[in-house]
Design a protein around this motif. Structure first.
Motif, PDB file in Angstrom:
ATOM      1  N   THR A   5       0.852  -1.184   0.000  1.00  0.00           N
ATOM      2  CA  THR A   5       0.000   0.000   0.000  1.00  0.00           C
ATOM      3  C   THR A   5       0.889   1.235   0.000  1.00  0.00           C
ATOM      4  OG1 THR A   5      -1.694  -1.195   1.254  1.00  0.00           O
ATOM      5  CG2 THR A   5      -1.840   1.221   1.199  1.00  0.00           C
ATOM      6  N   ASP A   6       0.666   2.133  -0.979  1.00  0.00           N
ATOM      7  CA  ASP A   6       1.525   3.310  -1.078  1.00  0.00           C
ATOM      8  C   ASP A   6       1.070   4.407  -0.113  1.00  0.00           C
ATOM      9  OD1 ASP A   6      -0.675   4.543  -2.191  1.00  0.00           O
ATOM     10  OD2 ASP A   6       0.168   4.751  -4.200  1.00  0.00           O
ATOM     11  N   ALA A   7       1.726   5.559  -0.166  1.00  0.00           N
ATOM     12  CA  ALA A   7       1.445   6.653   0.763  1.00  0.00           C
ATOM     13  C   ALA A   7       0.031   7.204   0.605  1.00  0.00           C
ATOM     14  CB  ALA A   7       2.462   7.777   0.554  1.00  0.00           C
ATOM     15  N   ASP A   8      -0.584   7.004  -0.574  1.00  0.00           N
ATOM     16  CA  ASP A   8      -1.945   7.478  -0.817  1.00  0.00           C
ATOM     17  C   ASP A   8      -3.000   6.430  -0.490  1.00  0.00           C
ATOM     18  OD1 ASP A   8      -1.009   9.938  -1.778  1.00  0.00           O
ATOM     19  OD2 ASP A   8      -0.677   9.081  -3.777  1.00  0.00           O
ATOM     20  N   GLY A   9      -2.552   5.283   0.053  1.00  0.00           N
ATOM     21  CA  GLY A   9      -3.488   4.232   0.422  1.00  0.00           C
ATOM     22  C   GLY A   9      -3.907   3.327  -0.718  1.00  0.00           C
ATOM     23  N   ARG A  10      -3.243   3.447  -1.872  1.00  0.00           N
ATOM     24  CA  ARG A  10      -3.552   2.588  -3.010  1.00  0.00           C
ATOM     25  C   ARG A  10      -2.623   1.385  -3.051  1.00  0.00           C
ATOM     26  NH1 ARG A  10      -2.194   4.266  -7.437  1.00  0.00           N
ATOM     27  NH2 ARG A  10      -0.923   6.049  -6.844  1.00  0.00           N
ATOM     28  N   GLU A  11      -3.158   0.258  -3.544  1.00  0.00           N
ATOM     29  CA  GLU A  11      -2.329  -0.937  -3.678  1.00  0.00           C
ATOM     30  C   GLU A  11      -1.522  -0.872  -4.972  1.00  0.00           C
ATOM     31  OE1 GLU A  11      -4.134  -4.693  -1.290  1.00  0.00           O
ATOM     32  OE2 GLU A  11      -4.969  -4.348  -3.273  1.00  0.00           O
ATOM     33  N   VAL A  12      -0.235  -1.131  -4.887  1.00  0.00           N
ATOM     34  CA  VAL A  12       0.619  -1.228  -6.061  1.00  0.00           C
ATOM     35  C   VAL A  12       1.371  -2.550  -5.994  1.00  0.00           C
ATOM     36  CG1 VAL A  12       0.889   1.263  -6.305  1.00  0.00           C
ATOM     37  CG2 VAL A  12       2.549  -0.018  -4.962  1.00  0.00           C
ATOM     38  N   ILE A  13       1.757  -3.048  -7.161  1.00  0.00           N
ATOM     39  CA  ILE A  13       2.468  -4.323  -7.244  1.00  0.00           C
ATOM     40  C   ILE A  13       3.950  -4.047  -7.470  1.00  0.00           C
ATOM     41  CG2 ILE A  13       2.698  -6.481  -8.547  1.00  0.00           C
ATOM     42  CD1 ILE A  13      -0.281  -6.184  -9.276  1.00  0.00           C
ATOM     43  N   LEU A  14       4.781  -4.729  -6.690  1.00  0.00           N
ATOM     44  CA  LEU A  14       6.230  -4.584  -6.824  1.00  0.00           C
ATOM     45  C   LEU A  14       6.824  -5.876  -7.365  1.00  0.00           C
ATOM     46  CD1 LEU A  14       7.102  -2.910  -3.389  1.00  0.00           C
ATOM     47  CD2 LEU A  14       6.349  -1.807  -5.503  1.00  0.00           C
ATOM     48  N   ARG A  15       7.800  -5.721  -8.256  1.00  0.00           N
ATOM     49  CA  ARG A  15       8.527  -6.880  -8.772  1.00  0.00           C
ATOM     50  C   ARG A  15       9.994  -6.749  -8.368  1.00  0.00           C
ATOM     51  NH1 ARG A  15       9.735  -6.749 -14.863  1.00  0.00           N
ATOM     52  NH2 ARG A  15      11.508  -5.601 -14.045  1.00  0.00           N
ATOM     53  N   GLY A  16      10.569  -7.886  -7.982  1.00  0.00           N
ATOM     54  CA  GLY A  16      11.977  -7.924  -7.630  1.00  0.00           C
ATOM     55  C   GLY A  16      12.386  -9.364  -7.391  1.00  0.00           C
ATOM     56  N   LEU A  17      13.613  -9.713  -7.718  1.00  0.00           N
ATOM     57  CA  LEU A  17      14.082 -11.081  -7.573  1.00  0.00           C
ATOM     58  C   LEU A  17      13.999 -11.506  -6.105  1.00  0.00           C
ATOM     59  CD1 LEU A  17      15.299 -13.544  -8.992  1.00  0.00           C
ATOM     60  CD2 LEU A  17      17.567 -12.587  -8.514  1.00  0.00           C
ATOM     61  N   GLY A  18      13.153 -12.501  -5.831  1.00  0.00           N
ATOM     62  CA  GLY A  18      13.018 -13.022  -4.472  1.00  0.00           C
ATOM     63  C   GLY A  18      12.333 -12.080  -3.497  1.00  0.00           C
ATOM     64  N   ILE A  19      11.640 -11.070  -4.029  1.00  0.00           N
ATOM     65  CA  ILE A  19      11.051 -10.050  -3.159  1.00  0.00           C
ATOM     66  C   ILE A  19       9.947 -10.609  -2.259  1.00  0.00           C
ATOM     67  CG2 ILE A  19       9.203  -9.244  -4.705  1.00  0.00           C
ATOM     68  CD1 ILE A  19      10.052  -6.378  -4.036  1.00  0.00           C
ATOM     69  N   GLY A  20       9.320 -11.710  -2.705  1.00  0.00           N
ATOM     70  CA  GLY A  20       8.241 -12.289  -1.894  1.00  0.00           C
ATOM     71  C   GLY A  20       8.597 -13.630  -1.273  1.00  0.00           C
ATOM     72  N   PHE A  21       9.849 -14.052  -1.460  1.00  0.00           N
ATOM     73  CA  PHE A  21      10.261 -15.370  -0.967  1.00  0.00           C
ATOM     74  C   PHE A  21      10.237 -15.414   0.566  1.00  0.00           C
ATOM     75  CE2 PHE A  21      13.713 -18.432   0.138  1.00  0.00           C
ATOM     76  CZ  PHE A  21      13.089 -19.574  -0.333  1.00  0.00           C
ATOM     77  N   LYS A  22       9.444 -16.349   1.099  1.00  0.00           N
ATOM     78  CA  LYS A  22       9.289 -16.548   2.540  1.00  0.00           C
ATOM     79  C   LYS A  22       8.833 -15.275   3.263  1.00  0.00           C
ATOM     80  CE  LYS A  22      12.474 -20.428   3.089  1.00  0.00           C
ATOM     81  NZ  LYS A  22      13.669 -20.975   3.802  1.00  0.00           N
ATOM     82  N   LYS A  23       8.078 -14.440   2.526  1.00  0.00           N
ATOM     83  CA  LYS A  23       7.546 -13.230   3.128  1.00  0.00           C
ATOM     84  C   LYS A  23       6.076 -13.408   3.480  1.00  0.00           C
ATOM     85  CE  LYS A  23      11.261 -10.650   2.646  1.00  0.00           C
ATOM     86  NZ  LYS A  23      12.010 -10.107   3.797  1.00  0.00           N
ATOM     87  N   LYS A  24       5.584 -12.548   4.350  1.00  0.00           N
ATOM     88  CA  LYS A  24       4.169 -12.580   4.739  1.00  0.00           C
ATOM     89  C   LYS A  24       3.680 -11.144   4.894  1.00  0.00           C
ATOM     90  CE  LYS A  24       5.216 -13.070   9.689  1.00  0.00           C
ATOM     91  NZ  LYS A  24       6.690 -12.909   9.517  1.00  0.00           N
ATOM     92  N   PRO A  25       2.339 -10.933   4.868  1.00  0.00           N
ATOM     93  CA  PRO A  25       1.806  -9.584   5.048  1.00  0.00           C
ATOM     94  C   PRO A  25       2.351  -8.923   6.308  1.00  0.00           C
ATOM     95  CG  PRO A  25       0.061 -11.055   4.344  1.00  0.00           C
ATOM     96  CD  PRO A  25       1.271 -11.930   4.616  1.00  0.00           C
ATOM     97  N   GLY A  26       2.744  -7.660   6.166  1.00  0.00           N
ATOM     98  CA  GLY A  26       3.308  -6.920   7.281  1.00  0.00           C
ATOM     99  C   GLY A  26       4.814  -6.814   7.238  1.00  0.00           C
ATOM    100  N   ASP A  27       5.472  -7.709   6.483  1.00  0.00           N
ATOM    101  CA  ASP A  27       6.928  -7.640   6.353  1.00  0.00           C
ATOM    102  C   ASP A  27       7.322  -6.427   5.519  1.00  0.00           C
ATOM    103  OD1 ASP A  27       7.188  -9.908   7.828  1.00  0.00           O
ATOM    104  OD2 ASP A  27       7.605 -11.246   6.132  1.00  0.00           O
ATOM    105  N   LEU A  28       8.516  -5.915   5.770  1.00  0.00           N
ATOM    106  CA  LEU A  28       9.019  -4.756   5.053  1.00  0.00           C
ATOM    107  C   LEU A  28       9.729  -5.166   3.754  1.00  0.00           C
ATOM    108  CD1 LEU A  28      10.495  -2.618   7.983  1.00  0.00           C
ATOM    109  CD2 LEU A  28       8.446  -2.116   6.639  1.00  0.00           C
ATOM    110  N   VAL A  29       9.614  -4.311   2.746  1.00  0.00           N
ATOM    111  CA  VAL A  29      10.325  -4.508   1.482  1.00  0.00           C
ATOM    112  C   VAL A  29      11.386  -3.413   1.366  1.00  0.00           C
ATOM    113  CG1 VAL A  29      10.159  -4.564  -1.025  1.00  0.00           C
ATOM    114  CG2 VAL A  29       8.295  -5.487   0.358  1.00  0.00           C
TER     115      VAL A  29
END
Length: 296
Positions: free
Chosen positions: A24-48
């Motif tokens: 969720t960005d600063a304006d409260g909108r959902e955006v999708i991020l891409r990055g190598l392994g950016i979601g590996f073993k991650k869960k909601p609430g974790d920092l990117v």
């Protein structure tokens, strides 16, 4: 929005896959991020961390953002990577920002095109001639897309697919539906055939005015399919155009009559005026002089 815009770590609201997350960005909108392994073993609430972000998909329409997330759950992420490279190449080549919906439609199309190739299902493009002639810039991007797909995915698609990809790009330029784009292409084919028959001259597909004319027809087609016509209620100007460019206006009338018969379309006076102006420019490019017009 670019990765450089993400200066601070952001929290994950949804994990889409190993290489895609939703935040969720600063304006409260959902955006999708891409990055190598950016979601590996991650869960909601974790920092990117910002340095992990390679691409941001900032789809401002929540419905489209949801559709893209659903698509990413069903297709390998490299298909979106390939689509992104093609879209960025297209925007650079044609100098125009495309509708964000193309991230969904093109990714989905490429996925099914590769599947058809793998299973031996041939799907010929019945509009390939029209696409190559009416949208040469977009078709050139479609041909480049075949190279990108082969380099990234290992599959060589046919020229028919270059045409389909070009049509997706044209569709994203006018932000319409793919079914509308097929209809618009048929509309352009009928109009150019009428113009060539009326003036008795083959259109110069490489001329600047031809390109302008096709662009006008493309957006005319968009207005027709969306029933949103130009409204410039200047009767004096319209009368002047009919009087000065009478021969060209009669061509516009022939086009109008053909569209009414073929598609049930009625062009209003404002559209007839601008169509006449483009026809006059085209006639001059084709070498049809005022004297010749009077004797035809």
């Amino acid at each position: 929005m670019t990765p450089a815009d993400m200066q601070q770590p952001c929290r994950i609201s949804r994990v889409i896959g190993n290489n895609f997350v939703c935040v969720t960005d600063a304006d409260g909108r959902e955006v999708i991020l891409r990055g190598l392994g950016i979601g590996f073993k991650k869960k909601p609430g974790d920092l990117v961390p910002p340095n992990k972000i390679e691409k941001i998909y900032d789809l401002r329409d929540p419905e489209k953002s949801t559709r893209l997330m659903e698509l990413l759950a069903d297709v390998p992420p490299e298909f979106l990577d390939v689509s992104t490279e093609i879209i960025e190449a297209a925007q650079q080549a044609i100098g125009r920002r495309l509708s964000e919906n193309i991230y969904i439609t093109l990714t989905d199309h490429i996925c099914f095109a590769v599947e058809r190739l793998r299973t031996g299902v041939d799907y010929p493009n019945q509009l390939l001639w029209e696409i190559t002639n009416f949208y040469p810039g977009e078709f050139a991007v479609g041909c480049r897309a075949l190279d990108i797909i082969e380099q990234r995915l290992g599959y060589r698609l046919s020229q028919d697919e270059a045409g389909f990809i070009a049509l997706h790009i044209v569709n994203a330029e006018i932000d319409g539906k793919m079914s509308d784009m097929v209809r618009i292409t048929e509309l352009i084919r009928r109009i150019t055939a009428t113009v060539q028959d009326y003036y008795g001259v083959k259109l110069d597909e490489h001329s600047l005015d031809y390109g302008r004319f096709i662009t006008h027809l493309k957006f005319l087609g968009q207005r027709i399919t969306q029933n949103k016509y130009t409204h410039e209620e200047d009767a004096v100007f319209q009368s002047m155009i009919v009087r000065r460019f009478g021969h060209d206006y009669r061509c516009a009338e022939r086009i109008r009559d053909d569209l009414r018969q073929a598609f049930g379309i009625g062009l209003p006076p404002e559209e007839m005026t601008f169509l006449t102006i483009h026809l006059h420019r085209l006639a001059q490019t084709m070498g049809v002089t005022e004297k010749e017009e009077e004797t035809r």
